[in-house]
Design a protein around this motif. Structure first.
Motif, PDB file in Angstrom:
ATOM      1  N   ALA A   1      96.500  26.591  19.803  1.00 21.47           N
ATOM      2  CA  ALA A   1      95.648  26.924  20.948  1.00 21.47           C
ATOM      3  C   ALA A   1      94.590  25.855  21.207  1.00 21.47           C
ATOM      4  O   ALA A   1      94.159  25.658  22.334  1.00 21.47           O
ATOM      5  CB  ALA A   1      94.971  28.272  20.716  1.00 21.47           C
ATOM      6  N   ASN A   2      94.191  25.136  20.130  1.00 19.75           N
ATOM      7  CA  ASN A   2      93.155  24.102  20.281  1.00 19.75           C
ATOM      8  C   ASN A   2      93.728  22.755  20.708  1.00 19.75           C
ATOM      9  O   ASN A   2      93.014  21.755  20.781  1.00 19.75           O
ATOM     10  CB  ASN A   2      92.361  23.948  18.976  1.00 19.75           C
ATOM     11  N   GLY A   3      95.054  22.711  20.970  1.00 19.97           N
ATOM     12  CA  GLY A   3      95.682  21.484  21.429  1.00 19.97           C
ATOM     13  C   GLY A   3      96.180  20.577  20.327  1.00 19.97           C
ATOM     14  O   GLY A   3      96.830  19.560  20.591  1.00 19.97           O
TER      15      GLY A   3
ATOM     16  N   VAL B   1     102.367  32.642  17.616  1.00 19.89           N
ATOM     17  CA  VAL B   1     102.234  32.537  19.071  1.00 19.89           C
ATOM     18  C   VAL B   1     102.701  31.146  19.478  1.00 19.89           C
ATOM     19  O   VAL B   1     102.244  30.144  18.919  1.00 19.89           O
ATOM     20  CB  VAL B   1     100.772  32.752  19.517  1.00 19.89           C
ATOM     21  N   TYR B   2     103.625  31.080  20.420  1.00 23.87           N
ATOM     22  CA  TYR B   2     104.120  29.789  20.901  1.00 23.87           C
ATOM     23  C   TYR B   2     103.340  29.371  22.144  1.00 23.87           C
ATOM     24  O   TYR B   2     103.154  30.166  23.066  1.00 23.87           O
ATOM     25  CB  TYR B   2     105.608  29.876  21.239  1.00 23.87           C
ATOM     26  N   TYR B   3     102.906  28.105  22.156  1.00 22.26           N
ATOM     27  CA  TYR B   3     102.175  27.559  23.299  1.00 22.26           C
ATOM     28  C   TYR B   3     103.023  26.465  23.948  1.00 22.26           C
ATOM     29  O   TYR B   3     103.508  25.559  23.247  1.00 22.26           O
ATOM     30  CB  TYR B   3     100.836  26.972  22.853  1.00 22.26           C
ATOM     31  N   PRO B   4     103.209  26.542  25.261  1.00 22.79           N
ATOM     32  CA  PRO B   4     103.986  25.502  25.953  1.00 22.79           C
ATOM     33  C   PRO B   4     103.317  24.137  25.794  1.00 22.79           C
ATOM     34  O   PRO B   4     102.094  24.015  25.799  1.00 22.79           O
ATOM     35  CB  PRO B   4     103.966  25.959  27.415  1.00 22.79           C
ATOM     36  N   GLY B   5     104.157  23.101  25.648  1.00 25.41           N
ATOM     37  CA  GLY B   5     103.624  21.751  25.517  1.00 25.41           C
ATOM     38  C   GLY B   5     104.419  20.934  24.526  1.00 25.41           C
ATOM     39  O   GLY B   5     105.502  21.328  24.086  1.00 25.41           O
ATOM     40  N   LYS B   6     103.882  19.787  24.150  1.00 21.37           N
ATOM     41  CA  LYS B   6     104.559  18.865  23.246  1.00 21.37           C
ATOM     42  C   LYS B   6     104.537  19.367  21.801  1.00 21.37           C
ATOM     43  O   LYS B   6     103.484  19.722  21.270  1.00 21.37           O
ATOM     44  CB  LYS B   6     103.893  17.483  23.319  1.00 21.37           C
TER      45      LYS B   6
ATOM     46  N   GLU C   1     109.553  19.157  24.139  1.00 21.32           N
ATOM     47  CA  GLU C   1     108.619  19.953  24.929  1.00 21.32           C
ATOM     48  C   GLU C   1     109.086  21.395  24.973  1.00 21.32           C
ATOM     49  O   GLU C   1     110.252  21.678  25.229  1.00 21.32           O
ATOM     50  CB  GLU C   1     108.502  19.388  26.345  1.00 21.32           C
ATOM     51  N   LEU C   2     108.136  22.296  24.716  1.00 23.68           N
ATOM     52  CA  LEU C   2     108.413  23.723  24.785  1.00 23.68           C
ATOM     53  C   LEU C   2     107.886  24.244  26.115  1.00 23.68           C
ATOM     54  O   LEU C   2     106.722  24.032  26.467  1.00 23.68           O
ATOM     55  CB  LEU C   2     107.750  24.456  23.612  1.00 23.68           C
ATOM     56  N   LEU C   3     108.773  24.926  26.850  1.00 19.78           N
ATOM     57  CA  LEU C   3     108.427  25.416  28.175  1.00 19.78           C
ATOM     58  C   LEU C   3     108.315  26.933  28.176  1.00 19.78           C
ATOM     59  O   LEU C   3     108.918  27.604  27.320  1.00 19.78           O
ATOM     60  CB  LEU C   3     109.498  24.998  29.187  1.00 19.78           C
TER      61      LEU C   3
END
Length: 369
Positions: free
Chosen positions: A304-306, A341-346, A364-366
Motif C-alpha cells: 500500500a505504501n508503494g 491484499v493485492y495492489y495493481p501495479g509493478k 504488472e498486476l492489473l
C-alpha cells in the motif's frame, strides 16, 4: 468455503447444551442454549464465539475453579463417551473457563490444564499464567516436557513459543527465548511427530529473534534419522528462505555454485488479479560434479505504501548430475485470499538457487474488473 466460526453451528450448540444439562441437572439445555446464542452471537467472529461460550458456562457456574473442576472433567468424559475425539479444536473454550475462573489459583489451574490440553490444546490459555506467574510456569512447562502424554509434552513446547500465532504476547519469552532450550532439548527427537513439529515451529520462532541460538542448537543434531533431519529443516525454514549461508551449509547446498545458460521467461508481462503468473525457467549444471540444489522464487508484492514486500516460495530440491539441464514450468496464483491484499501495479519475480539470486523479471498486476 464456510467461515471457521461456523464450526459452532446450531446443531453443535444444541448437543453441547444437552451434554451440559446431563452433567449439571440444575441447568436446562434450553436455558443454556438461549443464553449462549442471544444477540449479538450471529455477528461474532471465531475468537468472540469461543469467549462467549466460556462466559456462558461461567454465567451458570459462578464458582471458584476448584468447584468447577469436577464438572469440567465430567463434561469431557461424557463428550468422549459420545465419540468426540481428543485434541479437538472446537472445545478450546474449556481452557478459557480455567483461565477466567482460576487465574489466581495456579496449582488448580495446572492440574486441570494438564487434562484439558489432551482434549483441546491449552497452548493459548497457558500464556496468561506466564504473564502472572512467569517463573512458576517455566518450571511447570519443564516438568511437562517429560510427561507420558504426548499432548502434554506438546503443550510444553507450543505454549512456550516466543511468537505463537493467536496467542497473547509474553515479552519475557521474547527477551530471553533461550529460557526454554531445555524443553526443546527434551523434545526435539520425541517419538511423537506432533511434538516434534511443535519444537520445529518453536525453533523457527527463535530464529526470527536470535538466529545464532537456533543454528547452534541444530548444528550437531543431523544424521540421527531422515525423519529428524526433516524436522530440523522445518525448524530452519525461515533461515533457509533468508539464504542464511550457515543454514544452507547444514544441508550441503553450495552457495558458491552458479548455473549456466540461465533463462527466466514470463508467459505474460501483464496479468489480472484473479489470474495466474505463468513462468518458465531453464539452466545447466556446468560442474563436473553432481550438485544438490534448492530452487525458490521470490515475489515482490506491491504494498500500500508503494514499496515491494518480498515473499519466498519453494520450487523444489534436486540433485543435478554433471552437465544436466533442467526446465521448470510454474504458475503462481493471484486469486484473492484473506491473508493478502493485492495492489495493481509493478511487481517482480526473482529466481533463487542455493540462496543466490539468479535473475529478476518485472510484471504488472492489473485490476481484475
Amino acid at each position: 468455503m464456510e467461515p471457521l466460526k461456523e464450526i459452532y453451528s446450531s446443531h453443535w450448540i444444541q448437543n453441547l447444551s444437552f451434554v451440559v444439562s446431563q452433567i449439571d441437572p440444575k441447568i436446562k439445555a434450553s436455558d443454556f442454549q438461549k443464553k449462549l446464542m442471544e444477540s449479538p452471537w450471529k455477528n461474532y467472529e471465531l475468537k468472540e464465539r469461543i469467549n462467549r461460550i466460556a462466559d456462558t458456562f461461567l454465567f451458570f457456574w459462578n464458582d471458584p475453579l476448584v468447584k468447577i473442576e469436577p464438572k469440567l472433567m465430567a463434561l469431557i468424559k461424557l463428550l468422549r463417551k459420545q465419540g468426540v475425539s481428543d485434541f479437538n479444536f472446537p472445545y478450546i473454550f474449556l481452557n478459557d473457563i480455567v483461565v477466567k475462573s482460576g487465574i489466581q489459583d495456579f496449582e488448580t489451574s495446572m492440574r486441570i490444564l494438564e487434562k484439558t490440553t489432551v482434549f483441546s490444546s491449552a497452548e493459548f490459555a497457558i500464556r496468561f499464567y506466564y504473564i502472572n506467574f512467569f517463573e512458576k510456569t517455566v518450571r511447570q512447562m519443564e516438568e511437562w516436557s517429560n510427561h507420558k502424554e504426548p499432548f502434554v509434552r506438546r503443550l510444553a513446547s507450543e505454549g512456550s513459543r516466543p511468537i505463537l500465532p493467536w496467542g497473547i504476547g509474553v515479552p519475557a519469552i521474547k527477551r530471553q527465548p533461550e529460557i526454554h532450550l531445555s524443553i526443546l532439548e527434551n523434545l526435539w527427537n520425541d517419538e511423537n511427530e506432533i511434538v516434534r513439529r511443535s519444537v520445529s515451529n518453536h525453533l523457527n520462532d527463535i530464529s526470527k529473534l536470535q538466529p545464532d541460538l537456533v543454528l547452534e542448537f541444530c548444528k550437531n543434531k543431523f544424521g540421527v534419522s531422515e525423519i529428524l533431519d526433516k524436522n530440523l529443516k522445518h525448524a530452519l525454514r525461515g533461515l533457509l528462505k533468508k539464504a542464511d549461508v550457515r543454514a544452507l551449509s547444514y544441508f550441503q547446498y553450495d552457495t558458491k555454485w552458479k548455473p549456466e545458460d540461465f533463462k527466466l521467461t514470463l508467459t505474460k508481462n501483464k496479468i489480472k488479479i484473479g489470474d495466474s503468473l505463468e513462468f518458465h525457467l531453464s539452466f545447466l549444471n556446468p560442474s563436473t560434479k553432481n550438485i544438490k540444489i534448492r530452487i525458490e522464487y521470490k515475489i515482490g508484492f506491491l504494498l500500500a505504501n508503494g514499496k515491494l514486500g518480498n515473499k519466498v516460495f519453494q520450487l523444489g530440491e534436486k540433485l543435478l548430475k554433471s552437465k544436466e539441464k533442467i526446465e521448470i514450468n510454474k504458475k503462481h496464483s493471484f486469486k484473492p485470499i484473506t491473508t493478502r491484499v493485492y495492489y495493481p501495479g509493478k511487481h517482480s519475480i526473482t529466481i533463487v538457487i542455493n540462496g543466490s539470486e539468479c535473475e529478476t523479471s518485472q510484471f504488472e498486476l492489473l485490476n481484475g474488473k
